[in-house]
Motif scaffolding. Structure first.
Motif: not given
Length: 401
Positions: A167-172
């Motif tokens: 998912a990478g660095d995204i909002l939970m």
């Protein structure tokens, strides 16, 4: 070609941060010039200011273009002439603009074959602004400028681990929607390709983490992650899992694998940063340009105090050089493969030492003593996988043609 010095471009980063301290400390060792010719994209005036502030006594040549770069010494390539006010330890619009100008010039020079590999020093997104588009950090800028339509996959690297995420660095709140079988397979294949071409691991073993905590698989594990692992195994990718993250990292099971695929950024980044001790590297796989950076921020609170460990930048430089040479050798071998001069005879006996089960889903953790981990096959019998031994050549029986 692999014996030639690699041309390493290093961007200065935020001029109010630790960038120049990292640079001066990294290239203070003269032995590094035996491996590479470094050129720093930045400002000679800013470099001189930091040199005096840190009392580093670094020496460097000032050049105006990549063609003037000199071997066996540190080069500073002038990316702007105007004066820039330096407020050590403060994120300012001026320091952010200086970082962007250096990065932009480096992008132009790569297109003109001005260097071989790129290493960036830390910047801050908050004070780095660009006209006409939203600046999304070094990686986003390099991807847009040099990616040729390819998407980068950041891999956190240290001596013991290489970790990418689905998912990478995204909002939970956005993570569950990003966890699809297609995304897992795509990222696993990118990771597999990078391990083979960039790190020269012939048959990398990839651990896939579970999304949910605990030993009981949830819906995502049963319906998405397990099928993805099985299909990857069918397609020649040695993927294993899914493994609950807490036990996987807490018990050191990562030592049995060449790479790890986390489901989201924090799942891999938190244990990685805990174990890396400020020497971690970010390698951005999937791009034409070889691009590494220290896993650090500008560290404004430490700027100008001469207390920062330069190990991460030093490791990033060495890794970029290694990857460049690995790619040259891999591409050369792939372009002119040797014809097979023997037949492989199938042997199902216990003498086949490096046999790996085709299905890797539901694999329990490897034992703590690093003994072979048992995998439960479809017929309910236990097969044995030899951790890390599959990097060696297959023990196929050779017959004369």
């Amino acid at each position: 070609m692999t014996n030639e010095k690699v041309r390493v471009a290093v961007t200065q980063g935020d001029t109010n941060g630790i960038g120049y301290e990292l640079i001066f400390k990294t290239f203070a060792d003269p032995d590094i010039f035996e491996l590479c010719t470094p050129v720093v994209y930045g400002s000679p005036k800013a470099a001189a200011y930091h040199n005096k502030l840190l009392a580093s006594q670094a020496t460097f040549s000032i050049v105006s273009n990549a063609g003037e770069v000199k071997d066996n010494r540190l080069n500073i390539l002038t990316t702007y002439d105007e004066e820039t006010k330096i407020d050590i330890g403060q994120p300012t619009a001026e320091s952010g603009l200086a970082a962007l100008k250096a990065l932009d010039r480096a992008m132009s020079d790569y297109r003109d074959n001005g260097y071989d590999v790129l290493v960036t020093t830390p910047i801050s997104k908050s004070n780095t602004k660009a006209d006409g588009f939203a600046f999304n950090g070094n990686a986003g800028y390099v991807e847009t400028s040099l990616g040729e339509g390819n998407k980068t996959m950041p891999i956190l690297c240290n001596e013991n681990m290489k970790i990418a995420s689905v998912a990478g660095d995204i909002l939970m709140k956005d993570v569950p929607a990003a966890i699809t079988k297609e995304n897992i397979k795509e990222k696993a294949k990118m990771l597999h390709k990078s391990m083979r071409r960039d790190f020269r691991i012939s048959n990398p073993r990839i651990a896939v983490l579970a999304l949910n905590p605990g030993n009981e698989p949830g819906k995502e594990e049963k319906e998405i992650i397990l099928p993805a692992v099985n299909e990857l195994a069918d397609e020649g990718v040695e993927a294993f899992g899914p493994y609950p993250a807490d036990e996987f990292f807490g018990n050191g099971y990562f030592n049995s694998f060449d790479a790890i695929l986390a489901m989201y950024y924090d799942q891999g980044a938190i244990p990685f940063k805990t174990l890396s001790q400020d020497t971690g590297i970010l390698y951005h796989a999937g791009l034409p340009v070889i691009f590494t950076e220290p896993d650090m921020t500008p560290c404004y609170d430490a700027a100008g105090k001469n207390i920062t460990d330069a190990g991460a930048l030093r490791n990033a430089v060495y890794m970029a050089i290694d990857i460049f040479r690995n790619r040259v050798e891999f591409d050369k071998a792939s372009a002119n493969p040797l014809k097979k001069l023997y037949h492989e005879k199938k042997d199902d006996s216990e003498k086949v030492r490096f046999a790996i089960p085709k299905k890797h889903s539901g694999a329990p953790f490897p034992p703590k003593d690093n003994a072979p981990a048992q995998k439960i096959s479809n017929d309910g019998t236990a097969d044995t996988a030899q951790p890390n031994e599959n990097k060696a050549d297959n023990s196929a029986e050779i017959k004369e043609v």
